[in-house]
Design an enzyme around this catalytic site. Structure first.
Site, short mmCIF file in Angstrom:
data_model
loop_
_atom_site.label_atom_id
_atom_site.label_comp_id
_atom_site.label_asym_id
_atom_site.label_seq_id
_atom_site.Cartn_x
_atom_site.Cartn_y
_atom_site.Cartn_z
N LYS B 81 39.57 42.88 30.81
CA LYS B 81 40.78 42.35 31.45
C LYS B 81 41.06 43.07 32.77
O LYS B 81 40.86 44.28 32.88
CB LYS B 81 41.97 42.54 30.49
CG LYS B 81 43.28 41.95 30.99
CD LYS B 81 44.41 42.15 29.97
CE LYS B 81 45.72 41.54 30.44
NZ LYS B 81 46.81 41.77 29.45
N SER B 156 49.24 37.44 27.89
CA SER B 156 48.69 37.55 29.22
C SER B 156 47.17 37.72 29.27
O SER B 156 46.56 37.42 30.30
CB SER B 156 49.34 38.73 29.94
OG SER B 156 48.95 39.96 29.35
N SER B 180 50.37 40.09 24.00
CA SER B 180 49.38 39.63 24.98
C SER B 180 47.92 39.67 24.54
O SER B 180 47.05 39.18 25.25
CB SER B 180 49.51 40.42 26.28
OG SER B 180 50.61 39.96 27.03
#
Lengths: 69, 489
Positions: B81, B156, B180
């Site tokens: 990420k 997210s 997330s």
């Protein structure tokens, strides 16, 4: 003198004994597992400035922080 | 073996084939890279690929496999990420304000997976500074759900979830501040785990809300998620909140099944407002399967659930407004350094660099922390946080783990919630309690609703990752619902 507290002559032994007991207890804090503060390798000046938008002579450049008189 | 077969493997299967010499690390990575080239123009999970990293790592893995001392993740394709710093690799937290930023160091969690042999394919998309539940707040482009390209992957960590669901990576890393990792895992039909706060070092994570953030894995099996988590856990002198508990303890007894375990179903979660009937049906079916496997379902209550969302949306923005103060255009990132004075420089840099949601939360946070409002908002929220933790403490006296849906809904259409931030915040109503209380939680695929994946959430007591993994694994086994790879196009 640090605490600005006046003591009677007799009080000194009284407090000395009590306070050393309390301080002995508080000393446990010293045994808690905290990392030693030791100097170690960090970023070089060059690495620290590598992402700077406007480095000048090894420094970060910023706009003036004081208004002109 | 075809290239598609290689992109459907789990770590366990791949590791065996690599050791046997039936495939090479290079075969495995090439198959994934080719799949990315073919599918990612549609899915858009990746912000950037990192051939300069994977080429060296493949070589190193092949050497170690050849020498017979392959580490546990040798040759395993990993996606990271965009909030986790990797030395020399552009890392931007999904934000324009960090465009071009190349970290001078690699964060601990990523470094540990590299040491374990993982091969980094690239950087995955996310909501800007991890603020969002759909990946639509990315400063670059939205990611699409591999099961239905008109829908969001969740967020997210949407890019990381989508990459694993699409077979573009075998495992990936995300971060979970309010859900997330778990929510996108649910929406993409993969396994995603948020560890106990303090289990994994946050060193090298671009901070959003430091008292809530945790790094965790995505995978297509509970075994894989457990392995990855165990390898990146443990004490790190560079994060004072990291625990010295051994990482391997997350694997303790986790294959033991659920026979005799008590699983709590909080009524506030089971009947949460806005839960879709199809999601509820899938959860009911999962509870039935767990009962059949020997678990006892018990009714528990988390009475302060309603206040959790409110407390979260004070605490998280408050911490973010403080953490994001560092983006001042001086040391890195976007800069309007030619502004007339320093205040203009800050204002212009942050106006240009931050997107709508980030600005909204920074303003919310500074408001909640300002003198005069601090007691009414921030202090009150912290007290509610304690009450929520006590709710969980009470519940865990009556059960070993808590089970619920991960998200009240399946993946929603792109654009359907962007005009109403509050409706987006409600996506996290079942997950953010775990962050406020610092608990470990996992989402595992549990069937579908309208053809879209549903996730089952398992929450455990603090440091109870092994309990959470044990329930998740028992469910995976008993239900025979393995995370599948989406065919996409």
């Amino acid at each position: 003198m640090l605490a600005r507290i006046g003591l009677e002559p007799d009080d000194e032994d009284f407090y000395a004994e009590q306070l050393s007991g309390i301080l002995g207890h508080i000393d446990r804090l010293q045994q808690s597992r905290l990392r030693d503060d030791e100097p170690r390798r960090s970023l070089t000046q060059e690495e620290a400035l590598a992402n700077a938008p406007a480095p000048v002579d090894g420094f970060f450049r910023v706009p003036a922080i004081q208004e002109e008189a | 073996m075809t290239a598609d077969d290689l992109t459907e493997l789990t770590i366990k299967e791949a590791a065996r084939l690599l050791r046997l010499g039936s495939i090479s690390a290079s075969d495995l990575v090439t198959a994934h890279v080719e799949r990315i080239e073919r599918l990612d123009p549609h899915v858009k999970a990746f912000l950037r690929l990192t051939p300069e990293v994977w080429e060296k790592q493949v070589e190193e893995s092949e050497r170690r496999i050849r020498e017979g001392n392959a580490p546990p993740l040798a040759g395993i394709p990993l996606a990271v990420k965009d909030v986790l710093c990797v030395r020399g690799v552009e890392t931007t937290a999904g934000s324009q304000i960090l465009r071009g930023f190349k970290p001078p160091y690699t964060g601990t969690a990523v470094a540990r997976l590299f040491e374990a042999g993982a091969v980094m394919l690239g950087v995955t998309n996310c909501d800007e500074f991890a603020m969002g539940s759909s990946t639509e707040n990315s400063g670059y482009f939205p990611t699409r759900n591999p099961w239905d390209l008109t829908r969001v992957p969740g967020g997210s960590s949407g890019g990381s979830a989508a990459a694993v669901a699409a077979g573009e990576a075998m495992i990936s890393l995300g971060t979970d501040t309010g859900g997330s990792i778990r929510q996108p895992a649910a929406l993409c039909g993969v396994v995603g785990m948020k560890p106990t706060y303090g289990r994994v070092s946050r060193y090298g994570l671009i901070a959003f809300a430091s008292s809530l953030d945790q790094i965790g894995p995505f995978a297509r099996s509970v075994d894989d998620a457990a392995l990855v988590l165990s390898l990146m856990s443990g004490l790190d002198p560079l994060d004072a909140t990291s625990s010295d508990r051994p990482g391997m303890e997350v694997l303790n007894n986790f294959g033991a099944g659920v026979k005799g375990m008590r699983l709590g179903v909080p009524r506030e979660y089971y009947d949460v407002k806005g839960i879709e009937p199809g999601v509820k049906a899938a959860i009911d079916a999962a509870l039935f399967i767990l009962t059949r496997a020997g678990a006892e379902i018990v009714d528990v209550s988390l009475p302060h659930t309603d206040y959790g969302l409110a407390a979260y949306y004070i605490i998280a923005p408050a911490e973010c407004s403080s953490n994001l103060a560092r983006f001042d255009g001086v040391r890195y990132g976007l800069s309007e350094v030619d502004a007339a004075n320093i205040t203009d420089e800050y204002l212009q840099t942050r106006r240009k660099g931050f997107g709508t949601e980030v600005r909204r939360r920074v303003m919310l946070g500074t408001y909640a922390l300002s003198s005069g409002y601090y007691d009414a908002y921030y202090l009150k929220a912290q007290k509610v946080r304690t009450l929520i933790k006590r709710d969980f403490d009470e519940a865990f006296k009556r059960c070993d783990a808590i089970v619920s849906a991960t998200s009240p809904t399946v993946a929603f259409p792109i654009g359907s919630k962007t005009q109403d931030p509050l409706s987006m915040y409600l996506c996290d109503v079942l997950t953010l309690g775990g962050n406020l209380a610092g608990l470990p939680g996992i989402s595992v695929p549990c069937g579908t609703s309208d053809g879209l994946p549903v996730g089952l959430q398992v929450l455990g007591p603090q440091w109870g990752e092994n309990v959470v993994l044990r329930v998740a694994r028992a469910y995976e086994e008993a239900s025979e619902t393995k995370a599948e790879v989406a065919s996409v196009v």
